[in-house]
Design a protein around this motif. Structure first.
Motif, mmCIF file in Angstrom:
data_model
loop_
_atom_site.group_PDB
_atom_site.id
_atom_site.type_symbol
_atom_site.label_atom_id
_atom_site.label_comp_id
_atom_site.label_asym_id
_atom_site.label_seq_id
_atom_site.Cartn_x
_atom_site.Cartn_y
_atom_site.Cartn_z
ATOM 1 N N ASP A 2 1.091 -1.520 0.078
ATOM 2 C CA ASP A 2 -0.076 -0.330 -0.199
ATOM 3 C C ASP A 2 1.032 1.144 0.150
ATOM 4 O OD1 ASP A 2 -2.702 -0.750 -0.185
ATOM 5 O OD2 ASP A 2 -3.260 -0.996 1.755
ATOM 6 N N LEU A 3 2.098 1.288 1.077
ATOM 7 C CA LEU A 3 2.902 2.295 0.674
ATOM 8 C C LEU A 3 3.557 2.941 -0.590
ATOM 9 C CD1 LEU A 3 4.596 1.855 4.177
ATOM 10 C CD2 LEU A 3 2.279 2.883 3.557
ATOM 11 N N HIS A 4 4.095 1.922 -0.866
ATOM 12 C CA HIS A 4 4.420 1.581 -2.515
ATOM 13 C C HIS A 4 4.330 2.434 -3.325
ATOM 14 C CE1 HIS A 4 8.460 -0.505 -1.789
ATOM 15 N NE2 HIS A 4 8.090 -0.938 -1.631
ATOM 16 N N TYR A 5 2.586 1.549 -4.031
ATOM 17 C CA TYR A 5 1.198 1.889 -4.504
ATOM 18 C C TYR A 5 1.028 3.798 -3.959
ATOM 19 C CZ TYR A 5 -2.559 1.193 -7.101
ATOM 20 O OH TYR A 5 -3.664 1.272 -8.631
ATOM 21 N N LEU A 6 0.967 4.145 -2.772
ATOM 22 C CA LEU A 6 0.966 5.411 -2.525
ATOM 23 C C LEU A 6 1.843 6.759 -3.190
ATOM 24 C CD1 LEU A 6 -1.313 7.292 -1.183
ATOM 25 C CD2 LEU A 6 0.225 7.423 1.047
ATOM 26 N N LEU A 7 3.027 6.146 -2.835
ATOM 27 C CA LEU A 7 4.265 6.518 -3.552
ATOM 28 C C LEU A 7 4.607 6.783 -4.486
ATOM 29 C CD1 LEU A 7 6.651 6.124 -0.457
ATOM 30 C CD2 LEU A 7 5.198 8.002 -0.585
ATOM 31 N N ASN A 8 4.488 6.279 -5.038
ATOM 32 C CA ASN A 8 4.986 5.793 -6.880
ATOM 33 C C ASN A 8 3.779 6.043 -7.959
ATOM 34 O OD1 ASN A 8 7.560 4.668 -6.778
ATOM 35 N ND2 ASN A 8 6.461 3.251 -5.288
ATOM 36 N N THR A 9 2.574 5.902 -7.169
ATOM 37 C CA THR A 9 1.682 6.808 -7.985
ATOM 38 C C THR A 9 0.801 8.040 -7.762
ATOM 39 O OG1 THR A 9 0.081 6.103 -6.717
ATOM 40 C CG2 THR A 9 0.737 3.859 -8.328
ATOM 41 N N SER A 10 1.098 8.651 -6.552
ATOM 42 C CA SER A 10 0.336 10.178 -6.289
ATOM 43 C C SER A 10 1.153 10.936 -5.870
ATOM 44 C CB SER A 10 -0.298 9.341 -4.894
ATOM 45 O OG SER A 10 -1.093 8.802 -6.116
ATOM 46 N N THR A 11 2.656 10.676 -5.625
ATOM 47 C CA THR A 11 3.577 11.634 -5.230
ATOM 48 C C THR A 11 4.535 12.429 -6.268
ATOM 49 O OG1 THR A 11 5.135 10.171 -3.839
ATOM 50 C CG2 THR A 11 3.534 10.863 -3.145
ATOM 51 N N SER A 12 5.065 13.593 -6.001
ATOM 52 C CA SER A 12 6.166 14.235 -7.044
ATOM 53 C C SER A 12 7.430 13.237 -6.918
ATOM 54 C CB SER A 12 5.860 15.153 -7.349
ATOM 55 O OG SER A 12 6.716 15.718 -6.226
ATOM 56 N N PHE A 13 8.075 13.336 -7.514
ATOM 57 C CA PHE A 13 9.675 13.037 -7.618
ATOM 58 C C PHE A 13 10.202 13.576 -6.421
ATOM 59 C CE2 PHE A 13 13.870 14.030 -7.741
ATOM 60 C CZ PHE A 13 14.544 13.154 -7.324
ATOM 61 N N GLU A 14 10.084 15.279 -6.328
ATOM 62 C CA GLU A 14 10.224 16.265 -5.118
ATOM 63 C C GLU A 14 10.157 16.021 -3.867
ATOM 64 O OE1 GLU A 14 10.394 18.287 -9.034
ATOM 65 O OE2 GLU A 14 8.887 17.424 -8.184
ATOM 66 N N MET A 15 8.474 15.309 -3.868
ATOM 67 C CA MET A 15 7.848 15.246 -3.332
ATOM 68 C C MET A 15 9.146 13.801 -1.941
ATOM 69 S SD MET A 15 5.702 13.918 -0.465
ATOM 70 C CE MET A 15 4.603 12.123 -0.794
ATOM 71 N N ARG A 16 8.650 12.799 -2.896
ATOM 72 C CA ARG A 16 9.426 11.565 -2.177
ATOM 73 C C ARG A 16 10.744 11.545 -2.087
ATOM 74 N NH1 ARG A 16 6.812 10.057 -6.997
ATOM 75 N NH2 ARG A 16 8.283 9.567 -8.369
ATOM 76 N N ARG A 17 11.687 12.646 -2.318
ATOM 77 C CA ARG A 17 13.144 13.074 -2.336
ATOM 78 C C ARG A 17 12.911 13.559 -1.343
ATOM 79 N NH1 ARG A 17 15.032 18.176 -5.716
ATOM 80 N NH2 ARG A 17 13.499 18.831 -4.389
ATOM 81 N N ASP A 18 12.455 14.511 -0.824
ATOM 82 C CA ASP A 18 12.715 15.508 0.189
ATOM 83 C C ASP A 18 11.794 14.963 1.832
ATOM 84 O OD1 ASP A 18 13.721 17.412 -1.048
ATOM 85 O OD2 ASP A 18 11.804 18.533 -1.322
#
Length: 474
Positions: A307-323
């Protein structure tokens, strides 16, 4: 009373029956008399391909009787009515995977049972928030699910093209951590799957997803070839193209290797999160008041990190994931640990480092799900693929012909879906999906959809930088 099978069959008598059933469960001998009701589509063309969603607004009078008198109270209802997809092929896939049963059970029983459990042990501190269940019917021949329309209460989905910012993503993982933790704790004393066997893990998802991965990967390769400087990434993807779906299935299906299992949402992304914001803004930003989770068709007993993978990879930008991805993951782990401990069932050998190792072990799954969903949800071509136009048979005078034609389509769909889930069908299904998804590849190459191209390219580059694509060549 027989339930309607589509919006065309909704009538005043059924609405009165359905609402009377709902009200009488709260107070016996209560009936509802409908004064006016209206029906309209809840989604735009192309937004929903696995169900028919209808907005049902009702003006009514609620009549309640007791031993001495009768009261009549005006009341308005704002409802969402969900039917199985009108498309025979999609409908057969849903039935094959029991997606409709899972969602019906989630609204009608499971969420009530889990909330009752956590309320008794933790004073309702970790409630699971879904739209209220109004009415449902789920049999071999009938299916309808009626819920409150929370948009009327101020809830809204975040625009999918924007993606989730840190604050929205943090609240989302807080809620999914509750789901995982409460279901895990409940299982320890109640045996969740014995009571709700429809949520048992099935390889149906990975079986169906394999050719989707292959076709989406082909689109990604076509896209990268149209740009300069990505030759090494193209080589990696082409080398692993045939083994990629197998690697995905191996990670997804290996129940024995997962650290522990619980109830997962399965489709945990931006459009299935409905946020309510406070009217007053702080520093020019909306403050989130609450969140409700919707669309539970793909829920099952599985590895919670998916569920965490799904949310981060489908619904967030690279900048949000990076920061913020590290902070997001720590927040999830601390919430999950707090809830399971408070409920008396702490997970052994599950500190943050062990959790993070499990998350990183399954990173390939997150990348692949993100790659597929981004193409399907952000492309304009995807909306065209999902949109099913009406035909001349939809007029009332042609109803007998339509019934006969629909039965033929349903029979053909059963044969096609049965064939699709056989290992020997892989080549044909991949070829068919590649053709269906080809317009998305063309859209990627043309480059006019900046959101689609940017999000997909960021995901591919991020995966390559993390070494995710290197496993494709092994």
């Amino acid at each position: 009373m027989k339930a309607p099978s589509s919006s065309a069959e909704i009538n005043k008598s059924w609405v009165e029956f359905m609402l009377s059933d709902y009200e009488s469960k709260k107070k016996p001998s209560t009936t509802v008399v409908v004064k006016n009701h209206s029906i309209r589509n809840a989604t735009k063309p192309g937004e929903s391909f696995n169900a028919e969603l209808i907005l049902l607004d009702v003006e009514a009078e609620v009549k309640s009787k007791d031993t001495e008198s009768e009261s009549i109270t005006p009341k308005e209802y704002n409802l969402i009515v969900k039917f199985l997809a009108g498309d025979a092929l999609t409908c057969e896939i849903i039935k094959r995977c029991e997606y409709h049963i899972k969602e019906f059970m989630m609204y009608s029983e499971v969420v009530h049972e889990l909330n009752k459990f956590q309320a008794e042990r933790a004073n309702n501190e970790y409630s699971l928030n879904l739209p209220n269940y109004i009415y449902g019917k789920c049999t071999d021949k009938e299916y309808v699910l009626v819920m409150e329309n929370v948009k009327v209460l101020g809830y809204e989905t975040n625009p999918k093209k924007e993606g989730l910012d840190f604050h929205h993503a943090k609240l989302a993982v807080n809620h999914v951590a509750r789901l995982h933790a409460v279901s895990y704790a409940y299982d320890k004393s109640h045996n969740f799957l014995e009571k709700y066997p429809c949520y048992k893990f099935s390889t149906a998802i990975s079986t169906f997803f394999k050719p989707v991965v292959w076709a989406s990967l082909a689109n990604a390769i076509t896209f990268l070839k149209s740009k300069k400087g990505f030759e090494d990434m193209v080589r990696k993807l082409e080398t692993g193209k045939t083994t990629l779906p197998v690697k995905f299935a191996a990670l997804w299906d290996d129940q024995n290797r997962h650290k522990f299992l619980c109830l997962t949402h399965g489709d945990f992304w931006n459009s299935n999160l409905m946020f309510k914001h406070k009217e007053a803004e702080v520093d020019g930003e909306k403050t989130i008041e609450s969140l409700k989770l919707i669309d539970w068709q793909i829920s099952q007993w599985n590895n919670p990190v998916f569920d965490l993978h799904y949310l981060l990879n489908t619904s967030t930008s690279f900048e949000m994931r990076r920061d913020h991805s590290e902070e997001i993951l720590r927040h999830y782990h601390s919430t999950f640990s707090e809830v399971t401990t408070k409920l008396g069932t702490p997970v052994p050998n599950w500190n943050y480092e062990q959790f993070k190792a499990e998350f990183e072990r399954t990173t390939l799954v997150g990348f692949l799900m993100g790659m597929c969903l981004i193409q399907g949800t952000l492309s304009k071509a995807g909306e065209t693929i999902n949109h099913s136009n009406s035909t001349c048979l939809d007029c009332r005078c042609c109803h007998p012909c339509k019934v006969a034609f629909d039965k033929v389509k349903a029979g053909v769909a059963k044969v096609v879906v049965s064939f699709a889930f056989k290992p020997s069908s892989g080549f044909f299904i991949r070829a068919a999906l590649k053709r269906v998804l080809r317009p998305i590849a063309q859209e990627l190459v043309e480059g006019n959809n900046e959101v689609l191209n940017g999000r997909l390219l960021d995901l591919l580059m991020e995966a390559d930088e993390k070494g995710v694509l290197d496993v494709l060549t092994l």
